[in-house]
Design a protein around this motif. Structure first.
Motif, PDB file in Angstrom:
ATOM      1  N   ALA A  66     -30.431 -38.186  12.828  1.00  7.14           N
ATOM      2  CA  ALA A  66     -30.740 -37.198  11.585  1.00  7.14           C
ATOM      3  C   ALA A  66     -31.427 -37.757  10.544  1.00  7.14           C
ATOM      4  N   ASP A  67     -31.219 -39.014  10.132  1.00  9.06           N
ATOM      5  CA  ASP A  67     -31.496 -39.441   9.017  1.00  9.06           C
ATOM      6  C   ASP A  67     -32.664 -40.487   9.106  1.00  9.06           C
ATOM      7  N   GLN A  68     -33.399 -40.508  10.089  1.00  8.77           N
ATOM      8  CA  GLN A  68     -34.238 -41.734  10.344  1.00  8.77           C
ATOM      9  C   GLN A  68     -35.833 -41.380  10.133  1.00  8.77           C
ATOM     10  N   GLY A  69     -35.995 -40.183   9.311  1.00 10.83           N
ATOM     11  CA  GLY A  69     -37.335 -39.952   8.876  1.00 10.83           C
ATOM     12  C   GLY A  69     -38.103 -39.122  10.140  1.00 10.83           C
ATOM     13  N   PHE A  70     -39.293 -39.626  10.560  1.00 13.39           N
ATOM     14  CA  PHE A  70     -40.001 -38.985  11.762  1.00 13.39           C
ATOM     15  C   PHE A  70     -39.380 -39.139  12.900  1.00 13.39           C
ATOM     16  N   PRO A 121     -37.509 -46.626  15.562  1.00 13.26           N
ATOM     17  CA  PRO A 121     -37.536 -45.865  14.439  1.00 13.26           C
ATOM     18  C   PRO A 121     -38.403 -46.551  13.276  1.00 13.26           C
ATOM     19  N   ILE A 122     -38.820 -45.853  12.420  1.00 11.51           N
ATOM     20  CA  ILE A 122     -39.701 -46.302  11.272  1.00 11.51           C
ATOM     21  C   ILE A 122     -38.877 -47.412  10.124  1.00 11.51           C
ATOM     22  N   GLY A 123     -39.264 -48.217   9.853  1.00 18.20           N
ATOM     23  CA  GLY A 123     -38.497 -49.066   9.011  1.00 18.20           C
ATOM     24  C   GLY A 123     -37.683 -49.974   9.517  1.00 18.20           C
ATOM     25  N   THR A 124     -37.770 -50.609  10.818  1.00 16.44           N
ATOM     26  CA  THR A 124     -37.011 -51.529  11.669  1.00 16.44           C
ATOM     27  C   THR A 124     -37.926 -52.765  11.859  1.00 16.44           C
TER      28      THR A 124
END
Length: 488
Positions: free
Chosen positions: A5-9, A467-470
């Motif tokens: 739910a909170d992982q952006g795109f 996920p973006i940001g990993t």
């Protein structure tokens, strides 16, 4: 599959490799049901809309991406003629049962196989029986699937005369490399000729384009998209290829050309690219994968347009009170909580009907009427659902909970009288269909994917979504990047 739910795109940790399925899936087989008993027990008093499907399971050549019920057949052959006789007998038999004729159809679909392999005389015979047996006063759309090599002017006239107003071609790709891998034997010159011919006879023309094949580049896909636009048809369909239900020979071909499977991140990139390309060329989505030429693109505020629809999907697939009556070998009838599948064997289908006036069927009944189908299928796939079509008190709590999570994450938006999908939600619409399905249905899909994945002759890409940001260098997926790295 986890919802992020909170992982952006990136909203799911993996992609579902299956893009369409019957619903509901669950049910207990009732082997003692005869075809007559099964249809006699259908209570159609609550059915709002009905579709009729007619299956023609013959092809001149077999495409390697296709696993539908079909076999080799030639125009004018004895086996095709016997099948036509059996199909007509099934139509007359079922039309004698009130449950089949009580609801006038709003759509008819001829699928296959290759319906255009029929002769003009066979087309007219089948059409005459349909008109004789059914009330077609509410019919809005009659679609025929065609293969380029078997299309003639005489057949177009026959299809038009029985009521067909929409023609679909299985074009699949313009790329010679993938046309060879798919065993597509029609020439592109024949394709262009047939598209023009269909324009003389039918209100709507459409065709399928597959993408996400092993080794496909964005440049190759862009060329397919532009050539699809240039054909000038009223609509077109872009499907990511479902490798789990392709033939092993396709994957042998991939290996011979040293083509590697695309990851599902790559496939998603192609999906998003196609949407932007097509939207900027004046087309708009009208369901999860279909595009229509739009007379006023700037004036349509819906991400998925409501000005056009594939009415077959809309009237047999979208809601609990829409049903489908199937005719032909392997065809399926779905009505409320009942699923009735015809004999999958073309040989025994013909023999039983012509020699014994009978038809073997497999009957299943779900645990409950699928009142949730509008949320599970119609909203993600068609892009909208009117609130008055949702019977909240009859929808399982787990479905409502998952819908609430998706709504809260911006996958859908609430309007005064409806819910509509957002662009972000559309990107993940297949996963959302799975996620909102009851646990029993998800389990069946999981088992299907697991079983097909064990086929050593099939190769498919990595389904994990990063996920973006990993930090891809860390062993633990999902660990946040250090700020210095994130800043570049």
């Amino acid at each position: 599959m986890k919802f992020l739910a909170d992982q952006g795109f990136i909203k799911f940790d993996r992609q579902l490799p299956v893009y369409n399925w019957l619903y509901p899936l669950k049910g207990q087989e009732t082997d003692k049901e005869t075809v007559g008993d099964a249809h006699a027990r259908l209570d159609v008093g609550s059915i709002r809309s009905r579709a009729l499907y007619f299956h023609i399971p013959f092809c001149e050549t077999i495409c390697t991406f296709c696993m539908l019920n079909r076999g080799i057949g030639a125009e004018g052959s004895e086996v095709v003629e016997k099948y036509v006789q059996a199909l007509i007998k099934e139509i007359r038999m079922k039309a004698s049962w009130p449950s089949i004729t009580a609801v006038p159809p709003r759509v008819i679909w001829f699928g296959g196989g290759t319906p255009s392999i029929l002769t003009a005389e066979q087309i007219r015979r089948i059409g005459a029986v349909i008109h004789e047996c059914f009330d077609l006063s509410r019919l809005e759309e009659w679609t025929i699937e065609m293969e380029v090599k078997s299309v003639t002017r005489e057949k177009c006239e026959a299809f038009r005369d029985i009521g067909v107003n929409k023609a679909r071609l299985g074009l699949q790709t313009f790329n010679p490399k993938y046309r060879q891998l798919f065993n597509i034997t029609a020439t592109l010159e024949d394709t262009y000729r047939v598209v023009d011919l269909l324009g003389e006879y039918f209100d709507y023309r459409s065709f399928d384009i597959l993408y996400g094949m092993h080794g496909q580049t964005t440049a190759e896909f862009a060329e397919d998209i532009q050539k699809a636009i240039d054909l000038g048809t009223e609509s077109c369909e872009f499907y990511p290829i479902n490798h789990l239900v392709t033939q092993n020979s396709l994957h042998t071909g991939y290996q011979s050309k040293k083509l590697k499977a695309l990851s599902y991140v790559d496939k998603m990139g192609l999906t998003v690219f196609a949407n932007h390309y097509l939207r900027n060329s004046g087309l708009r989505l009208y369901n999860g994968h279909g595009y229509v030429r739009h007379p006023d693109p700037a004036g349509d505020t819906d991400f998925i347009s409501r000005r056009y629809s594939n009415k077959y999907h809309e009237y047999c697939w979208a809601h609990w009170d829409d049903d489908l009556i199937g005719f032909g070998a392997s065809s399926t009838t779905q009505c409320l909580d009942w699923t009735i599948m015809n004999d999958e064997s073309r040989t025994s289908y013909i023999k039983n009907l012509l020699d014994h006036d009978d038809l073997k069927v497999k009957v299943t009944r779900a645990e409950h009427v699928p009142y949730e189908r509008g949320l599970v299928l119609a909203l993600p796939y068609h892009g909208h659902i009117d609130k008055n079509r949702i019977l909240w008190d009859r929808i399982p709590g787990e479905v409502q909970d998952h819908f609430g999570e998706l709504l809260g994450a911006g996958m859908f938006e609430e309007r005064p009288d409806s819910y509509a999908i957002t662009e972000l939600g559309w990107t993940w619409y297949v996963n959302m269909m799975y996620y909102m399905s009851p646990a029993a249905d998800r389990k069946i899909l999981d088992e299907f994917v697991e079983a097909r994945s064990k086929n050593g002759g099939i190769t498919d890409g990595d389904r994990a979504m990063t996920p973006i940001g990993t930090n891809p260098l860390r062993a633990e997926v999902g660990t946040p990047l250090p700020l210095a790295v994130a800043a570049g």
